[in-house]
Write a protein that holds these residues in place. Structure first.
Motif, PDB file in Angstrom:
ATOM      1  N   TYR A 121       0.836  -1.198   0.000  1.00 14.18           N
ATOM      2  CA  TYR A 121       0.000   0.000   0.000  1.00 14.18           C
ATOM      3  C   TYR A 121       0.873   1.251   0.000  1.00 14.18           C
ATOM      4  O   TYR A 121       0.646   2.180  -0.778  1.00 14.18           O
ATOM      5  CB  TYR A 121      -0.929   0.003   1.222  1.00 14.18           C
ATOM      6  CG  TYR A 121      -1.655   1.306   1.409  1.00 14.18           C
ATOM      7  CD1 TYR A 121      -2.739   1.642   0.603  1.00 14.18           C
ATOM      8  CD2 TYR A 121      -1.236   2.219   2.375  1.00 14.18           C
ATOM      9  CE1 TYR A 121      -3.392   2.852   0.763  1.00 14.18           C
ATOM     10  CE2 TYR A 121      -1.886   3.425   2.545  1.00 14.18           C
ATOM     11  CZ  TYR A 121      -2.962   3.740   1.733  1.00 14.18           C
ATOM     12  OH  TYR A 121      -3.602   4.937   1.899  1.00 14.18           O
ATOM     13  N   ASP A 122       1.880   1.282   0.872  1.00 11.84           N
ATOM     14  CA  ASP A 122       2.774   2.445   0.938  1.00 11.84           C
ATOM     15  C   ASP A 122       3.505   2.653  -0.385  1.00 11.84           C
ATOM     16  O   ASP A 122       3.652   3.784  -0.852  1.00 11.84           O
ATOM     17  CB  ASP A 122       3.795   2.275   2.066  1.00 11.84           C
ATOM     18  CG  ASP A 122       3.153   2.392   3.442  1.00 11.84           C
ATOM     19  OD1 ASP A 122       2.045   2.960   3.544  1.00 11.84           O
ATOM     20  OD2 ASP A 122       3.771   1.911   4.414  1.00 11.84           O
ATOM     21  N   TYR A 123       3.954   1.581  -0.977  1.00 13.16           N
ATOM     22  CA  TYR A 123       4.653   1.657  -2.256  1.00 13.16           C
ATOM     23  C   TYR A 123       3.748   2.262  -3.330  1.00 13.16           C
ATOM     24  O   TYR A 123       4.130   3.188  -4.048  1.00 13.16           O
ATOM     25  CB  TYR A 123       5.127   0.260  -2.655  1.00 13.16           C
ATOM     26  CG  TYR A 123       5.651   0.162  -4.058  1.00 13.16           C
ATOM     27  CD1 TYR A 123       6.903   0.661  -4.401  1.00 13.16           C
ATOM     28  CD2 TYR A 123       4.894  -0.440  -5.055  1.00 13.16           C
ATOM     29  CE1 TYR A 123       7.382   0.568  -5.696  1.00 13.16           C
ATOM     30  CE2 TYR A 123       5.361  -0.552  -6.350  1.00 13.16           C
ATOM     31  CZ  TYR A 123       6.604  -0.035  -6.668  1.00 13.16           C
ATOM     32  OH  TYR A 123       7.065  -0.133  -7.945  1.00 13.16           O
ATOM     33  N   LEU A 124       2.528   1.754  -3.438  1.00 11.51           N
ATOM     34  CA  LEU A 124       1.592   2.253  -4.451  1.00 11.51           C
ATOM     35  C   LEU A 124       1.198   3.696  -4.190  1.00 11.51           C
ATOM     36  O   LEU A 124       1.065   4.498  -5.113  1.00 11.51           O
ATOM     37  CB  LEU A 124       0.358   1.355  -4.527  1.00 11.51           C
ATOM     38  CG  LEU A 124       0.587  -0.035  -5.098  1.00 11.51           C
ATOM     39  CD1 LEU A 124      -0.682  -0.869  -4.980  1.00 11.51           C
ATOM     40  CD2 LEU A 124       1.038   0.042  -6.541  1.00 11.51           C
ATOM     41  N   ARG A 125       1.008   4.058  -2.910  1.00 18.44           N
ATOM     42  CA  ARG A 125       0.648   5.427  -2.561  1.00 18.44           C
ATOM     43  C   ARG A 125       1.766   6.387  -2.962  1.00 18.44           C
ATOM     44  O   ARG A 125       1.517   7.441  -3.556  1.00 18.44           O
ATOM     45  CB  ARG A 125       0.361   5.535  -1.068  1.00 18.44           C
ATOM     46  CG  ARG A 125      -0.149   6.930  -0.676  1.00 18.44           C
ATOM     47  CD  ARG A 125      -0.317   7.082   0.789  1.00 18.44           C
ATOM     48  NE  ARG A 125       1.017   6.852   1.371  1.00 18.44           N
ATOM     49  CZ  ARG A 125       1.233   6.672   2.652  1.00 18.44           C
ATOM     50  NH1 ARG A 125       0.250   6.674   3.499  1.00 18.44           N
ATOM     51  NH2 ARG A 125       2.451   6.475   3.098  1.00 18.44           N
TER      52      ARG A 125
END
Length: 158
Positions: A5-9
């Protein structure tokens, strides 16, 4: 899950920053950014230091999808390689004089088809290429003893 999630955000935030840059740098048809090399260098030094590498963006191309080999395909490829090696070994083990060549030599001995040595020799020829190779190297006076010896070893009945 949280790391993904952090990567995509972070990628989305960087994408939004690049898209909102003044000028017509985003091409929605090709879904790519049209920055020249100097602009990419400037962006990398300032606001978005990982923008170009994060998106795998070239100056005029769309982001490329990564080709990941599925585990199933990797197993199939490994299996195919093992089968190819096994087949090569089988071919190598069965190379040598042909059954036809060995039978010609056998027929020249004049034993006749009803002779038990003739029948045992044919059985030996079917066992392996090594036996056929040995047969072709024998002198005429060695043939009968060799057939008897190998037949006993293989368990053939006279």
């Amino acid at each position: 899950m949280r790391n993904r999630y952090d990567y995509l955000r972070n990628r989305y935030v960087a994408w939004c920053q690049l898209k909102s840059k003044t000028g017509n740098h985003y091409n929605p048809v090709t879904n790519s950014f049209n920055f020249i090399e100097e602009e990419w260098d400037q962006l990398c030094k300032s606001n978005a230091p990982n923008a170009q590498s994060a998106f795998n963006i070239d100056t005029e191309e769309t982001p490329k999808k990564r080709n990941k080999a599925s585990p199933k395909l990797a197993k199939i490829t490994e299996f195919e390689n093992e089968m190819t090696s096994a087949l090569k070994l089988m071919v190598q083990a069965n190379s040598g004089p042909s059954l036809k060549e060995c039978k010609e030599k056998l027929n020249n001995l004049g034993w006749g088809a009803t002779n038990p040595l003739h029948k045992m020799a044919l059985g030996i020829f079917c066992e392996s290429a090594k036996y056929r190779e040995q047969w072709m190297l024998l002198e005429e006076n060695e043939n009968a003893d060799w057939v008897k010896m190998v037949s006993t070893k293989l368990g053939f009945n006279a």
